[in-house]
Write a protein that holds these residues in place. Structure first.
Motif, PDB file in Angstrom:
ATOM      1  N   ALA A   1     -12.432   5.260   0.867  1.00 29.06           N
ATOM      2  CA  ALA A   1     -12.051   6.129  -0.317  1.00 29.06           C
ATOM      3  C   ALA A   1     -12.020   7.680   0.098  1.00 29.06           C
ATOM      4  O   ALA A   1     -10.713   8.449  -0.214  1.00 29.06           O
ATOM      5  N   MET A   2     -12.640   8.158   0.668  1.00 28.11           N
ATOM      6  CA  MET A   2     -12.647   9.415   1.293  1.00 28.11           C
ATOM      7  C   MET A   2     -11.317   9.954   2.248  1.00 28.11           C
ATOM      8  O   MET A   2     -10.549  10.845   2.143  1.00 28.11           O
ATOM      9  N   ARG A   3     -11.201   8.657   2.892  1.00 31.57           N
ATOM     10  CA  ARG A   3      -9.901   8.723   3.960  1.00 31.57           C
ATOM     11  C   ARG A   3      -8.655   8.956   3.060  1.00 31.57           C
ATOM     12  O   ARG A   3      -7.865   9.619   3.529  1.00 31.57           O
ATOM     13  N   MET A   4      -8.553   8.126   2.226  1.00 35.01           N
ATOM     14  CA  MET A   4      -7.375   8.016   1.428  1.00 35.01           C
ATOM     15  C   MET A   4      -7.142   9.155   0.439  1.00 35.01           C
ATOM     16  O   MET A   4      -5.977   9.760   0.458  1.00 35.01           O
TER      17      MET A   4
ATOM     18  N   MET B   1     -14.481   4.048  -4.814  1.00 32.38           N
ATOM     19  CA  MET B   1     -14.040   2.878  -3.577  1.00 32.38           C
ATOM     20  C   MET B   1     -12.555   2.927  -3.418  1.00 32.38           C
ATOM     21  O   MET B   1     -11.525   3.371  -4.447  1.00 32.38           O
ATOM     22  N   GLN B   2     -11.978   2.475  -2.505  1.00 35.57           N
ATOM     23  CA  GLN B   2     -10.690   2.190  -2.254  1.00 35.57           C
ATOM     24  C   GLN B   2     -10.505   0.752  -2.396  1.00 35.57           C
ATOM     25  O   GLN B   2     -11.253  -0.245  -1.635  1.00 35.57           O
ATOM     26  N   LYS B   3      -9.490   0.409  -3.060  1.00 34.91           N
ATOM     27  CA  LYS B   3      -9.475  -1.225  -3.448  1.00 34.91           C
ATOM     28  C   LYS B   3      -7.695  -1.409  -3.319  1.00 34.91           C
ATOM     29  O   LYS B   3      -7.139  -1.016  -4.211  1.00 34.91           O
ATOM     30  N   ASP B   4      -7.204  -2.386  -2.657  1.00 35.46           N
ATOM     31  CA  ASP B   4      -5.744  -2.897  -2.633  1.00 35.46           C
ATOM     32  C   ASP B   4      -4.915  -1.591  -2.540  1.00 35.46           C
ATOM     33  O   ASP B   4      -3.838  -1.493  -3.375  1.00 35.46           O
TER      34      ASP B   4
ATOM     35  N   ARG C   1     -17.028  -2.502 -14.511  1.00 39.29           N
ATOM     36  CA  ARG C   1     -15.575  -2.053 -14.971  1.00 39.29           C
ATOM     37  C   ARG C   1     -15.237  -1.383 -13.724  1.00 39.29           C
ATOM     38  O   ARG C   1     -15.785  -0.391 -13.525  1.00 39.29           O
ATOM     39  N   TYR C   2     -13.777  -1.409 -13.478  1.00 41.95           N
ATOM     40  CA  TYR C   2     -13.108  -0.453 -12.598  1.00 41.95           C
ATOM     41  C   TYR C   2     -12.091   0.083 -13.244  1.00 41.95           C
ATOM     42  O   TYR C   2     -11.420  -0.423 -14.329  1.00 41.95           O
ATOM     43  N   TRP C   3     -11.952   1.670 -12.850  1.00 36.99           N
ATOM     44  CA  TRP C   3     -10.853   2.378 -13.504  1.00 36.99           C
ATOM     45  C   TRP C   3     -10.208   3.115 -12.303  1.00 36.99           C
ATOM     46  O   TRP C   3     -10.786   3.597 -11.536  1.00 36.99           O
ATOM     47  N   ASN C   4      -8.783   3.274 -12.460  1.00 32.26           N
ATOM     48  CA  ASN C   4      -8.060   3.696 -11.451  1.00 32.26           C
ATOM     49  C   ASN C   4      -7.967   5.089 -11.432  1.00 32.26           C
ATOM     50  O   ASN C   4      -7.941   5.750 -12.842  1.00 32.26           O
TER      51      ASN C   4
ATOM     52  N   MET D   1       0.812  -1.216  -0.092  1.00 30.22           N
ATOM     53  CA  MET D   1      -0.027   0.028  -0.140  1.00 30.22           C
ATOM     54  C   MET D   1       1.028   1.167   0.100  1.00 30.22           C
ATOM     55  O   MET D   1       1.886   1.215   0.714  1.00 30.22           O
ATOM     56  N   GLU D   2       0.480   2.293  -0.703  1.00 30.44           N
ATOM     57  CA  GLU D   2       1.305   3.668  -0.772  1.00 30.44           C
ATOM     58  C   GLU D   2       1.362   4.262   0.666  1.00 30.44           C
ATOM     59  O   GLU D   2       0.449   4.241   1.210  1.00 30.44           O
ATOM     60  N   GLN D   3       2.306   4.912   0.971  1.00 32.11           N
ATOM     61  CA  GLN D   3       2.756   5.351   2.144  1.00 32.11           C
ATOM     62  C   GLN D   3       2.169   6.696   1.909  1.00 32.11           C
ATOM     63  O   GLN D   3       2.232   7.438   0.882  1.00 32.11           O
TER      64      GLN D   3
END
Length: 315
Positions: free
Chosen positions: A68-71, A27-30, A44-47, A1-3
């Motif tokens: 997702a909001m937290r990230m 959403m947040q995923k991985d 479909r998922y888009w980054n 996970m990114e720091q």
């Protein structure tokens, strides 16, 4: 996970992306932020590369998860909710920005801003300076933008030259903000006339509630500029209530002040050009975002606000 340190590696003034999303789920995923669109046959998922994103604008039919909001908050991304197409719907509310609640932001800019803000004369001086910077930026952009030149937006044309004639001296002589707002409004009105004549939008009347393409694109583009301005002010730690032009009691007024630095230069001409070309909202948005990047609109906003802050209004 990114720091957290990795997420903030790109300065906000150098970030490239603004996203407008509708009919999707964020959403947040991985360790990544994704948005999900539901198709009849498949999902479909888009980054979203949040480390290189300044603003995410959520339109109709969207939802977002708490994770997702937290990230997004940890990456310093500004999140807004709006009506369809990036602008409020009729009878809808104004856009609402959600800002990360971090107080680990620089202190010198808000302290410098407040050092002059309570002095009406110094506040007016900064308002005048912003108007002059706005015109310098417009003249610079229109002088070097080949696409605008191809559309006959030439800074040397008589009608455009006349629109700017005496503007600087009028701004310098303005004795209060009301006068300054009238001078600004007259210039914008003259620029509308120039844009209308070049794009043959003969029946145009500026109306925020109108559904014609030119008005809709002006609204849409302005909200993109508000996103950049709000992001600039959040990063520098300056509250939106400390405006120099728009009224002291108007909610988010400083966002409008900062957005005005680039609106006439970039939003105004392209709203009319794209309306004439019968572009859709997505095509218009891509055009504006490209021009924001090409002419370093976010860098310019940062430079203007930082200069006024660090000089304490002594410009």
């Amino acid at each position: 996970m990114e720091q957290l340190s990795d997420l903030k590696a790109i300065l906000h003034s150098k970030r490239a992306n603004i996203y407008y999303l509708e009919k999707c789920r964020v959403m947040q995923k991985d360790g990544r932020i994704l948005y999900l669109t539901e198709d009849k046959e498949e999902n479909r998922y888009w980054n979203i590369p949040i480390a290189n994103t300044t603003v995410i604008l959520l339109g109709t039919g969207t939802s977002i998860t708490q994770a997702a909001m937290r990230m997004l908050a940890s990456a310093g991304v500004l999140v807004g909710f709006s009506g369809g197409g990036g602008t409020p719907l009729l009878m809808g509310s104004e856009i609402e920005w959600l800002t990360p609640q971090s107080e680990y932001r620089p202190t010198e800019y808000v302290q410098g801003w407040l050092s002059f803000w309570f002095d009406e004369a110094r506040r007016l001086k900064v308002a005048r300076h912003f108007q002059l910077l706005r015109i310098e930026y417009l003249q610079k952009v229109w002088s070097k933008d080949k696409d605008l030149k191809n559309e006959s937006f030439l800074i040397s044309d008589l009608d455009i030259t006349q629109a700017f004639s005496g503007y600087s001296s009028k701004v310098e002589q303005a004795s209060n903000v009301t006068e300054l707002l009238l001078i600004e409004a007259q210039l914008t009105k003259n620029l509308y006339k120039s844009a209308v004549s070049r794009t043959k939008q003969k029946d145009f009347v500026r109306n925020y509630d109108s559904t014609d393409s030119a008005n809709a694109f002006l609204n849409h583009g302005n909200y993109l500029a508000y996103g950049l301005a709000a992001s600039t002010l959040w990063v520098l730690g300056i509250p939106h209530g400390f405006a120099v032009m728009h009224g002291k009691t108007r909610r988010g007024a400083l966002v409008f002040d900062v957005a005005d630095l680039v609106k006439d230069a970039l939003i105004l001409p392209w709203a009319f050009i794209c309306a004439r070309e019968k572009m859709n909202e997505q095509e218009f948005r891509q055009q504006i975002l490209q021009k924001f990047t090409e002419h370093k609109a976010l860098d310019f906003m940062f430079d203007c606000v930082k200069q006024a802050s660090l000089k304490g209004g002594a410009i």
